[in-house]
Design a protein around this motif. Structure first.
Motif, PDB file in Angstrom:
ATOM      1  N   LEU A   1       0.581  -1.258  -0.133  1.00 32.26           N
ATOM      2  CA  LEU A   1       0.032   0.153   0.016  1.00 32.26           C
ATOM      3  C   LEU A   1       0.656   1.107  -0.069  1.00 32.26           C
ATOM      4  O   LEU A   1       0.624   2.127  -0.805  1.00 32.26           O
ATOM      5  N   GLU A   2       1.935   1.227   1.021  1.00 34.35           N
ATOM      6  CA  GLU A   2       2.739   2.321   0.839  1.00 34.35           C
ATOM      7  C   GLU A   2       3.685   2.653  -0.511  1.00 34.35           C
ATOM      8  O   GLU A   2       3.706   3.706  -0.963  1.00 34.35           O
ATOM      9  N   GLN A   3       3.640   1.794  -0.917  1.00 33.34           N
ATOM     10  CA  GLN A   3       4.353   1.540  -2.313  1.00 33.34           C
ATOM     11  C   GLN A   3       3.376   2.254  -3.759  1.00 33.34           C
ATOM     12  O   GLN A   3       3.766   3.090  -4.302  1.00 33.34           O
ATOM     13  N   LEU A   4       2.182   1.696  -3.555  1.00 29.83           N
ATOM     14  CA  LEU A   4       1.014   2.270  -4.223  1.00 29.83           C
ATOM     15  C   LEU A   4       0.851   3.767  -4.061  1.00 29.83           C
ATOM     16  O   LEU A   4       0.888   4.662  -4.881  1.00 29.83           O
ATOM     17  N   LEU A   5       0.675   3.953  -2.697  1.00 33.09           N
ATOM     18  CA  LEU A   5       0.532   5.568  -2.292  1.00 33.09           C
ATOM     19  C   LEU A   5       1.695   6.494  -2.924  1.00 33.09           C
ATOM     20  O   LEU A   5       1.427   7.622  -3.250  1.00 33.09           O
ATOM     21  N   GLY A   6       2.854   5.743  -2.583  1.00 33.64           N
ATOM     22  CA  GLY A   6       3.945   6.521  -2.729  1.00 33.64           C
ATOM     23  C   GLY A   6       4.156   6.852  -4.267  1.00 33.64           C
ATOM     24  O   GLY A   6       4.586   7.965  -4.679  1.00 33.64           O
ATOM     25  N   ALA A   7       3.870   5.762  -5.107  1.00 31.48           N
ATOM     26  CA  ALA A   7       3.892   6.103  -6.707  1.00 31.48           C
ATOM     27  C   ALA A   7       2.872   7.109  -6.923  1.00 31.48           C
ATOM     28  O   ALA A   7       2.912   7.737  -8.071  1.00 31.48           O
ATOM     29  N   ALA A   8       1.677   7.073  -6.430  1.00 33.36           N
ATOM     30  CA  ALA A   8       0.589   8.100  -6.606  1.00 33.36           C
ATOM     31  C   ALA A   8       1.128   9.312  -6.413  1.00 33.36           C
ATOM     32  O   ALA A   8       0.700  10.419  -7.092  1.00 33.36           O
ATOM     33  N   ALA A   9       1.724   9.553  -4.965  1.00 39.98           N
ATOM     34  CA  ALA A   9       2.095  10.994  -4.673  1.00 39.98           C
ATOM     35  C   ALA A   9       3.204  11.606  -5.738  1.00 39.98           C
ATOM     36  O   ALA A   9       3.388  12.617  -5.823  1.00 39.98           O
ATOM     37  N   ASP A  10       4.065  10.574  -6.157  1.00 39.02           N
ATOM     38  CA  ASP A  10       4.949  11.088  -7.321  1.00 39.02           C
ATOM     39  C   ASP A  10       4.685  11.057  -8.626  1.00 39.02           C
ATOM     40  O   ASP A  10       5.481  11.382  -9.328  1.00 39.02           O
ATOM     41  N   ASP A  11       3.158  11.129  -8.567  1.00 37.69           N
ATOM     42  CA  ASP A  11       2.541  11.196 -10.109  1.00 37.69           C
ATOM     43  C   ASP A  11       3.151  10.276 -11.119  1.00 37.69           C
ATOM     44  O   ASP A  11       3.164  10.358 -12.222  1.00 37.69           O
ATOM     45  N   GLU A  12       3.646   8.990 -10.425  1.00 37.50           N
ATOM     46  CA  GLU A  12       3.838   7.937 -11.358  1.00 37.50           C
ATOM     47  C   GLU A  12       2.650   7.238 -11.616  1.00 37.50           C
ATOM     48  O   GLU A  12       1.744   7.099 -10.809  1.00 37.50           O
ATOM     49  N   PRO A  13       2.717   6.530 -12.860  1.00 37.66           N
ATOM     50  CA  PRO A  13       1.447   5.988 -13.033  1.00 37.66           C
ATOM     51  C   PRO A  13       1.246   4.662 -12.358  1.00 37.66           C
ATOM     52  O   PRO A  13       2.241   4.227 -12.078  1.00 37.66           O
ATOM     53  N   VAL A  14       0.284   4.297 -11.993  1.00 35.26           N
ATOM     54  CA  VAL A  14      -0.178   3.267 -11.034  1.00 35.26           C
ATOM     55  C   VAL A  14      -0.788   2.150 -11.852  1.00 35.26           C
ATOM     56  O   VAL A  14      -1.941   2.368 -12.639  1.00 35.26           O
ATOM     57  N   THR A  15      -0.228   1.084 -12.265  1.00 35.88           N
ATOM     58  CA  THR A  15      -0.935  -0.026 -12.993  1.00 35.88           C
ATOM     59  C   THR A  15      -2.047  -0.630 -12.378  1.00 35.88           C
ATOM     60  O   THR A  15      -1.882  -0.995 -11.288  1.00 35.88           O
ATOM     61  N   HIS A  16      -3.156  -0.966 -13.229  1.00 37.23           N
ATOM     62  CA  HIS A  16      -4.399  -1.513 -12.590  1.00 37.23           C
ATOM     63  C   HIS A  16      -4.605  -2.964 -13.433  1.00 37.23           C
ATOM     64  O   HIS A  16      -4.086  -2.946 -14.488  1.00 37.23           O
ATOM     65  N   ALA A  17      -5.369  -3.733 -12.848  1.00 39.86           N
ATOM     66  CA  ALA A  17      -5.537  -4.959 -13.319  1.00 39.86           C
ATOM     67  C   ALA A  17      -6.423  -4.904 -14.694  1.00 39.86           C
ATOM     68  O   ALA A  17      -7.192  -3.921 -14.891  1.00 39.86           O
ATOM     69  N   GLU A  18      -5.987  -5.837 -15.852  1.00 42.02           N
ATOM     70  CA  GLU A  18      -6.733  -5.725 -16.885  1.00 42.02           C
ATOM     71  C   GLU A  18      -8.145  -5.953 -16.752  1.00 42.02           C
ATOM     72  O   GLU A  18      -8.980  -5.398 -17.434  1.00 42.02           O
ATOM     73  N   GLU A  19      -8.482  -6.892 -15.943  1.00 45.09           N
ATOM     74  CA  GLU A  19      -9.949  -7.231 -15.833  1.00 45.09           C
ATOM     75  C   GLU A  19     -10.445  -6.753 -14.449  1.00 45.09           C
ATOM     76  O   GLU A  19      -9.719  -6.321 -13.703  1.00 45.09           O
ATOM     77  N   PRO A  20     -11.776  -6.364 -14.566  1.00 47.14           N
ATOM     78  CA  PRO A  20     -12.234  -5.594 -13.465  1.00 47.14           C
ATOM     79  C   PRO A  20     -12.326  -6.673 -12.134  1.00 47.14           C
ATOM     80  O   PRO A  20     -12.191  -8.164 -12.572  1.00 47.14           O
ATOM     81  N   ILE A  21     -12.318  -6.189 -11.191  1.00 43.50           N
ATOM     82  CA  ILE A  21     -12.489  -7.007 -10.019  1.00 43.50           C
ATOM     83  C   ILE A  21     -13.845  -7.632  -9.393  1.00 43.50           C
ATOM     84  O   ILE A  21     -14.668  -6.802  -9.874  1.00 43.50           O
ATOM     85  N   ARG A  22     -13.975  -8.736  -9.535  1.00 48.73           N
ATOM     86  CA  ARG A  22     -15.027  -9.532  -9.463  1.00 48.73           C
ATOM     87  C   ARG A  22     -15.354  -9.470  -7.897  1.00 48.73           C
ATOM     88  O   ARG A  22     -14.481 -10.242  -7.203  1.00 48.73           O
ATOM     89  N   VAL A  23     -16.690  -9.544  -7.420  1.00 46.17           N
ATOM     90  CA  VAL A  23     -17.179  -9.598  -6.048  1.00 46.17           C
ATOM     91  C   VAL A  23     -17.975 -10.748  -6.044  1.00 46.17           C
ATOM     92  O   VAL A  23     -18.739 -11.225  -6.736  1.00 46.17           O
ATOM     93  N   ARG A  24     -17.297 -11.739  -5.182  1.00 46.01           N
ATOM     94  CA  ARG A  24     -17.922 -13.061  -4.959  1.00 46.01           C
ATOM     95  C   ARG A  24     -19.104 -13.023  -3.953  1.00 46.01           C
ATOM     96  O   ARG A  24     -18.886 -12.326  -2.510  1.00 46.01           O
TER      97      ARG A  24
END
Length: 93
Positions: free
Chosen positions: A57-80
């Motif tokens: 989470l810190e890596q993701l938030l740090g990347a977002a704070a540095d304006d680096e693109p955060v990669t997202h999954a190609e497929e949508p997250i499915r809720v079971r």
């Protein structure tokens, strides 16, 4: 140590099926472990897994704070949903 599902229900003022459903998700993610002691199910937090999620989470938030693109999954997250929610209820006469 551990805490019983019943105690979690009492502390959260939530129903046992609701708590069990959420605990099942946490167990699948590896954040919680469960074990049986007689009729009780005892739950423990898996601290190393929480630490790993915190680092990620810190890596993701740090990347977002540095304006680096955060990669997202190609497929949508499915809720079971629980199987009981998928079954049609019989009509009352």
């Amino acid at each position: 140590p551990g805490i019983s599902v019943k105690e979690i229900c009492l502390r959260l003022r939530a129903s046992q099926p609701l708590v069990s459903w959420h605990l099942r998700v946490l167990v699948r993610c590896g954040l919680v472990t469960t074990r049986r002691q007689g009729r009780l199910v005892l739950c423990d937090v898996h601290r190393p897994a929480f630490a790993a999620y915190e680092v990620r989470l810190e890596q993701l938030l740090g990347a977002a704070a540095d304006d680096e693109p955060v990669t997202h999954a190609e497929e949508p997250i499915r809720v079971r949903r629980p199987r009981s929610a998928l079954k049609a209820k019989p009509a009352k006469l």
